[in-house]
Design an enzyme around this catalytic site. Structure first.
Site, short mmCIF file in Angstrom:
data_model
loop_
_atom_site.label_atom_id
_atom_site.label_comp_id
_atom_site.label_asym_id
_atom_site.label_seq_id
_atom_site.Cartn_x
_atom_site.Cartn_y
_atom_site.Cartn_z
N GLU A 219 0.82 -1.22 0.00
CA GLU A 219 0.00 0.00 0.00
C GLU A 219 0.85 1.26 0.00
O GLU A 219 0.35 2.36 0.28
CB GLU A 219 -0.93 -0.01 1.22
N LYS A 351 -15.71 -1.56 3.80
CA LYS A 351 -15.05 -1.89 2.54
C LYS A 351 -16.14 -2.41 1.60
O LYS A 351 -16.64 -3.53 1.78
CB LYS A 351 -14.03 -3.00 2.76
#
Ligand code: 2PG
Ligand code: MG
Length: 443
Positions: A219, A351
């Site tokens: 990430e 999410k």
């Protein structure tokens, strides 16, 4: 709204930030509006997440990660159902997607298929109405929920930004998955991101001086090179100070332990320190960290099935800390209600691909609000250039946003979109700042 209906639906294979195949859906309306939606993908996924449909055979293309099967589901099953449908109410279009699979976890058609289409429909509807996506999402959800009244001023979420990436995103180089900072004392998104840039740069400099490896994890956080997990926390505090900022006053630490990844055969294994711990030991260790470091939020401190551990941890620290359920709650309204009844966690990670449609994600957020849980809209470790989660956080008035680190294009497009919206909205928006975090509201 004009009577715009879906006239074309197409899905194609694109590539995500890990170079793996993923699905992009393109929805075209009869008035010519076009929306694109792209499915992100996790690496540390919860057992109860909606199912991501991959081809699965490691001997064929792309190590089993290909999505030909999902593309076929879109073509053969979903396209005939969706052509001719109206898209202005997201709940209505998402119900078609939900009804297409007997399994609420979408094991037949795949949550990667449905989330790409769900997002594409929302974007096409926004374009058709001449609205920014956040505004369409706010008004589209209004119709199913009277509480969500059109805000007079939009709220801009408080970012949680990764500085070191570990766990499943960095070859388990350290056990903690996300070492993040959050800047509740900043006066704007612009200031919070500027402070973050300074901390990120300072951390990189420290790694370089120590001649530690200085690549980045999945990430975009610095690839961790530490002997103990606490060394990473010490280095994070040092980076904040090096950046000229005050830890625990201006900048705070947020952790994603992702403890499901530690759990094996009944115990928690800390590979870096060759230690084997019970839930009670983890709780003691994290409590100690909370005393020593300016930590304001801990995600998944225990494994997804460790209800008792979650309850004990929340009892011990929930009054001073945000306790976030990710693998534990999987963006699922039912799981949130069950957790609230037990007294486990006090915040939920949202999410969209964990559930498979925007509407189900929104329902998880409604359940969370009713029960007094905080919300954090979150990206996945495998991402694309899609920016819609930024609009979700604003349109649904979710207080926090987590999209990974402060480098790599798939992350920066999202931070830059948030900055852009702050600039464009001017007085019509305010930064959530301290208000986003319960521990600060009660102080
Ligand atoms: C998480 C996410 C993002 P993944 O655990 O919160 O950091 O990781 O997408 O791999 O589940
Ligand atoms: Mg997580």
């Amino acid at each position: 709204m004009k009577d715009a209906r879906i006239s074309h639906l197409r899905a194609r294979r694109i590539w995500d930030s890990r170079g793996r195949p993923t699905l992009e859906a393109q929805v075209e309306l009869s008035d010519g509006s076009i929306g694109l939606g792209q499915a992100p993908a996790g690496a540390s996924t919860g057992r109860l997440e909606a199912v991501e449909l991959r081809d699965g055979d490691r001997d064929i293309d792309h190590g089993g990660f290909d999505i030909q099967n999902a593309l076929r589901q879109c073509e053969d099953l979903l396209r005939p159902r969706l052509l001719g449908q109206r898209v202005e109410t997201q709940a209505v279009i998402d119900q078609h997607l939900i009804d297409a699979d007997d399994d609420p976890n979408k094991s037949r058609i795949g949550a990667n298929t449905t989330i790409a289409i769900s997002i594409a429909c929302a974007k096409a509807a926004a374009i058709s109405q001449g609205l920014p996506l956040y505004e369409h999402l706010a008004s589209s959800s209004l119709k199913t929920d009277e509480k969500a009244g059109q805000p007079k001023r939009w709220q801009l979420p408080l970012p949680q930004i990764q500085i070191f990436g570990g766990g499943a995103h960095a070859g388990k180089r350290i056990d903690i998955q996300d070492l993040m900072i959050t800047c509740p004392a900043a006066s704007s998104v612009a200031e919070a991101l500027s402070w973050t840039a300074s901390v990120y740069r300072a951390a990189g400099e420290i790694m370089r001086k120590r001649r530690s490896s200085f690549g980045v994890a999945d990430e975009g956080g610095w690839w961790p090179d530490f002997k103990r997990n606490e060394d990473a926390l010490d280095c994070l505090v040092e980076s904040i100070e090096e950046a000229g900022l005050r830890p625990g006053e201006q900048v705070w630490i947020a952790l994603d332990i992702a403890a499901t990844q530690w759990f094996s055969k009944g115990t928690y294994q800390l590979a870096l320190e060759s230690r084997e711990l019970k839930a009670a030991d983890i709780i003691d260790m994290l409590s100690e960290w909370v005393e020593r470091y300016p930590i304001v939020s801990i995600e998944d401190p225990l494994a997804e099935d460790d209800d008792d551990g979650f309850v004990t941890f929340t009892k011990a620290l929930g009054h001073r800390l945000q306790v976030v359920g990710d693998d534990f709650l999987v963006t699922n309204a039912q799981r949130i209600r069950k957790a609230a009844a037990m007294g486990a966690a006090n915040a939920v990670l949202l999410k969209p691909n964990q559930r498979g449609t925007l509407t189900e994600t929104y329902h998880a957020w409604l359940a969370a609000q009713e029960l007094g849980y905080e919300g954090i809209v979150s990206a996945r470790s495998g991402e694309t250039e899609d920016q819609s989660i930024v609009h979700l956080a604003i349109g649904w008035r979710v207080g926090q946003l987590k999209v990974g680190s402060f480098s790599r294009g798939e992350r920066m497009v999202k931070w830059n979109e948030l900055l852009r919206l702050e600039d464009q909205l001017g007085d019509r928006a305010y930064f959530a700042g301290r208000n986003a975090l319960a521990p600060f509201r009660s102080r």
